[in-house]
Design a protein around this motif. Structure first.
Motif, PDB file in Angstrom:
ATOM      1  N   MET A   1       0.852  -1.201   0.000  1.00  0.00           N
ATOM      2  CA  MET A   1       0.000   0.000   0.000  1.00  0.00           C
ATOM      3  C   MET A   1       0.880   1.241   0.000  1.00  0.00           C
ATOM      4  O   MET A   1       1.820   1.349   0.796  1.00  0.00           O
ATOM      5  N   PRO A   2       0.655   2.221  -0.873  1.00  0.00           N
ATOM      6  CA  PRO A   2       1.508   3.402  -0.937  1.00  0.00           C
ATOM      7  C   PRO A   2       1.347   4.271   0.297  1.00  0.00           C
ATOM      8  O   PRO A   2       0.322   4.256   0.961  1.00  0.00           O
ATOM      9  N   ASN A   3       2.421   5.026   0.597  1.00  0.00           N
ATOM     10  CA  ASN A   3       2.370   5.973   1.706  1.00  0.00           C
ATOM     11  C   ASN A   3       1.419   7.110   1.334  1.00  0.00           C
ATOM     12  O   ASN A   3       1.613   7.802   0.343  1.00  0.00           O
ATOM     13  N   ILE A   4       0.377   7.312   2.129  1.00  0.00           N
ATOM     14  CA  ILE A   4      -0.590   8.362   1.799  1.00  0.00           C
ATOM     15  C   ILE A   4      -0.636   9.440   2.877  1.00  0.00           C
ATOM     16  O   ILE A   4      -1.526  10.267   2.895  1.00  0.00           O
ATOM     17  N   THR A   5       0.337   9.436   3.771  1.00  0.00           N
ATOM     18  CA  THR A   5       0.379  10.482   4.778  1.00  0.00           C
ATOM     19  C   THR A   5       1.258  11.626   4.293  1.00  0.00           C
ATOM     20  O   THR A   5       2.199  11.422   3.534  1.00  0.00           O
ATOM     21  N   PRO A   6       0.979  12.855   4.720  1.00  0.00           N
ATOM     22  CA  PRO A   6       1.737  14.021   4.258  1.00  0.00           C
ATOM     23  C   PRO A   6       3.055  14.194   4.991  1.00  0.00           C
ATOM     24  O   PRO A   6       3.299  15.220   5.624  1.00  0.00           O
ATOM     25  N   ALA A   7       3.907  13.167   4.932  1.00  0.00           N
ATOM     26  CA  ALA A   7       5.200  13.170   5.615  1.00  0.00           C
ATOM     27  C   ALA A   7       5.026  13.332   7.114  1.00  0.00           C
ATOM     28  O   ALA A   7       5.958  13.689   7.806  1.00  0.00           O
ATOM     29  N   SER A   8       3.824  13.091   7.625  1.00  0.00           N
ATOM     30  CA  SER A   8       3.578  13.239   9.049  1.00  0.00           C
ATOM     31  C   SER A   8       2.268  12.568   9.435  1.00  0.00           C
ATOM     32  O   SER A   8       1.195  13.033   9.070  1.00  0.00           O
ATOM     33  N   GLU A   9       2.363  11.492  10.168  1.00  0.00           N
ATOM     34  CA  GLU A   9       1.148  10.846  10.632  1.00  0.00           C
ATOM     35  C   GLU A   9       0.442  11.707  11.672  1.00  0.00           C
ATOM     36  O   GLU A   9      -0.783  11.683  11.790  1.00  0.00           O
ATOM     37  N   MET A  10       1.208  12.486  12.423  1.00  0.00           N
ATOM     38  CA  MET A  10       0.594  13.388  13.395  1.00  0.00           C
ATOM     39  C   MET A  10      -0.297  14.414  12.700  1.00  0.00           C
ATOM     40  O   MET A  10      -1.367  14.757  13.203  1.00  0.00           O
TER      41      MET A  10
ATOM     42  N   VAL B   1      -5.465  10.785  -0.199  1.00  0.00           N
ATOM     43  CA  VAL B   1      -5.877   9.388  -0.297  1.00  0.00           C
ATOM     44  C   VAL B   1      -5.137   8.649  -1.408  1.00  0.00           C
ATOM     45  O   VAL B   1      -5.323   7.449  -1.574  1.00  0.00           O
ATOM     46  N   GLN B   2      -4.293   9.371  -2.144  1.00  0.00           N
ATOM     47  CA  GLN B   2      -3.490   8.761  -3.197  1.00  0.00           C
ATOM     48  C   GLN B   2      -2.060   9.268  -3.088  1.00  0.00           C
ATOM     49  O   GLN B   2      -1.805  10.320  -2.487  1.00  0.00           O
ATOM     50  N   ALA B   3      -1.130   8.525  -3.661  1.00  0.00           N
ATOM     51  CA  ALA B   3       0.272   8.923  -3.615  1.00  0.00           C
ATOM     52  C   ALA B   3       0.468  10.300  -4.235  1.00  0.00           C
ATOM     53  O   ALA B   3       1.251  11.114  -3.736  1.00  0.00           O
ATOM     54  N   ARG B   4      -0.265  10.588  -5.319  1.00  0.00           N
ATOM     55  CA  ARG B   4      -0.110  11.878  -5.992  1.00  0.00           C
ATOM     56  C   ARG B   4      -0.503  13.030  -5.071  1.00  0.00           C
ATOM     57  O   ARG B   4       0.183  14.056  -5.000  1.00  0.00           O
ATOM     58  N   SER B   5      -1.626  12.874  -4.358  1.00  0.00           N
ATOM     59  CA  SER B   5      -2.067  13.946  -3.474  1.00  0.00           C
ATOM     60  C   SER B   5      -1.133  14.091  -2.275  1.00  0.00           C
ATOM     61  O   SER B   5      -0.929  15.189  -1.762  1.00  0.00           O
ATOM     62  N   ASN B   6      -0.536  12.983  -1.862  1.00  0.00           N
ATOM     63  CA  ASN B   6       0.448  13.059  -0.788  1.00  0.00           C
ATOM     64  C   ASN B   6       1.661  13.871  -1.236  1.00  0.00           C
ATOM     65  O   ASN B   6       2.166  14.722  -0.486  1.00  0.00           O
ATOM     66  N   ILE B   7       2.120  13.634  -2.431  1.00  0.00           N
ATOM     67  CA  ILE B   7       3.254  14.369  -2.979  1.00  0.00           C
ATOM     68  C   ILE B   7       2.919  15.856  -3.089  1.00  0.00           C
ATOM     69  O   ILE B   7       3.723  16.728  -2.753  1.00  0.00           O
ATOM     70  N   ARG B   8       1.700  16.156  -3.550  1.00  0.00           N
ATOM     71  CA  ARG B   8       1.269  17.546  -3.706  1.00  0.00           C
ATOM     72  C   ARG B   8       1.233  18.261  -2.355  1.00  0.00           C
ATOM     73  O   ARG B   8       1.708  19.395  -2.231  1.00  0.00           O
ATOM     74  N   LEU B   9       0.683  17.594  -1.357  1.00  0.00           N
ATOM     75  CA  LEU B   9       0.597  18.197  -0.032  1.00  0.00           C
ATOM     76  C   LEU B   9       1.984  18.391   0.575  1.00  0.00           C
ATOM     77  O   LEU B   9       2.282  19.433   1.167  1.00  0.00           O
ATOM     78  N   SER B  10       2.846  17.405   0.427  1.00  0.00           N
ATOM     79  CA  SER B  10       4.212  17.535   0.925  1.00  0.00           C
ATOM     80  C   SER B  10       4.933  18.693   0.246  1.00  0.00           C
ATOM     81  O   SER B  10       5.701  19.417   0.888  1.00  0.00           O
ATOM     82  N   ALA B  11       4.681  18.888  -1.046  1.00  0.00           N
ATOM     83  CA  ALA B  11       5.301  19.993  -1.781  1.00  0.00           C
ATOM     84  C   ALA B  11       4.844  21.342  -1.238  1.00  0.00           C
ATOM     85  O   ALA B  11       5.638  22.287  -1.152  1.00  0.00           O
ATOM     86  N   LEU B  12       3.575  21.440  -0.866  1.00  0.00           N
ATOM     87  CA  LEU B  12       3.072  22.685  -0.283  1.00  0.00           C
ATOM     88  C   LEU B  12       3.745  22.969   1.056  1.00  0.00           C
ATOM     89  O   LEU B  12       4.155  24.108   1.333  1.00  0.00           O
ATOM     90  N   LEU B  13       3.869  21.945   1.877  1.00  0.00           N
ATOM     91  CA  LEU B  13       4.529  22.117   3.174  1.00  0.00           C
ATOM     92  C   LEU B  13       6.004  22.463   2.992  1.00  0.00           C
ATOM     93  O   LEU B  13       6.542  23.330   3.688  1.00  0.00           O
ATOM     94  N   ASP B  14       6.663  21.791   2.054  1.00  0.00           N
ATOM     95  CA  ASP B  14       8.070  22.082   1.787  1.00  0.00           C
ATOM     96  C   ASP B  14       8.242  23.521   1.297  1.00  0.00           C
ATOM     97  O   ASP B  14       9.174  24.218   1.704  1.00  0.00           O
TER      98      ASP B  14
END
Length: 212
Positions: free
Chosen positions: A1-10, A22-35
């Motif tokens: 199962m792909p990692n779907i958390t935004p680099a933080s389970e908290m 809920v998808q790897a793509r959206s996780n990447i997008r959210l992580s990019a915003l935080l970065d």
């Protein structure tokens, strides 16, 4: 199962996000915003951060930012949550490696781990764990209280330090003192002013000397 958390389970569990990925793509997008937010904070500080600037730096639309975050304050709180989780992990890893035997040894290990975060974690020296945002009323505990309660439980395992209010308060006094002095140390220098770094080390050591 792909990692779907935004680099933080908290963060995923915090209910800060409007929409959890809920998808790897959206996780990447959210992580990019935080970065991107962290990069801007590194340059300008958190006071100047805007959702529009985050969207532009991330190459996303402003609508994408608001898909996840209600406003800039929630974005800052979300980044703070990620910082908090990374701090907890850094502390745990440092203790795993060092295996301290006394409170003094443990505090020195934790100080070095926190100092490293100031040097290597983008935007950390400005935002840290988020208490600087001073959002009132405070709901529950401050992040310094949460982190020190978690530390007390970990030190109970590592060095048999009793988990009680006195020790948690001592840890928090040391943590708040360390945080403030390191913030000053890194205000004008990416490597940190050694005078304030050593002052922070001495202060946290003194503040936590009564741990029993």
């Amino acid at each position: 199962m792909p990692n779907i958390t935004p680099a933080s389970e908290m963060l995923r569990d915090s209910e800060l996000l409007r929409s959890a990925p809920v998808q790897a793509r959206s996780n990447i997008r959210l992580s990019a915003l935080l970065d991107s937010a962290a990069e801007l904070i590194q340059i300008e500080g958190y006071e100047e951060l805007t959702t529009a600037a985050v969207a532009k730096r991330a190459g996303a639309s402003i609508g994408t930012v608001y898909r996840y975050f209600e406003d800039r304050v929630v974005l800052l709180r979300s980044l703070s949550t990620r910082n908090f989780e990374r701090t907890v992990k850094a502390f745990g890893s440092a203790l795993d490696v060092a295996q301290p035997e006394t409170p003094a040894e443990a505090i020195n290990v934790l100080f070095d781990a926190y100092l490293t975060l100031f040097r290597v974690e983008t935007g950390f020296r400005s935002l840290r764990l988020g208490d600087v945002l001073d959002i009132r009323p405070v709901d529950g505990m401050t992040t310094s209280q949460r982190s020190c309660e978690m530390l007390a439980r970990r030190l109970a395992v590592d060095i048999s330090l009793p988990v009680n209010k006195t020790n948690v308060d001592i840890l928090e006094i040391g943590f708040v003192t360390m945080d403030a002095l390191l913030a000053r140390a890194f205000l004008l220098s990416s490597e940190g002013d050694p005078v304030f770094i050593e002052a922070a080390r001495a202060a946290v050591s003194a503040a936590t000397r009564e741990l029993r």
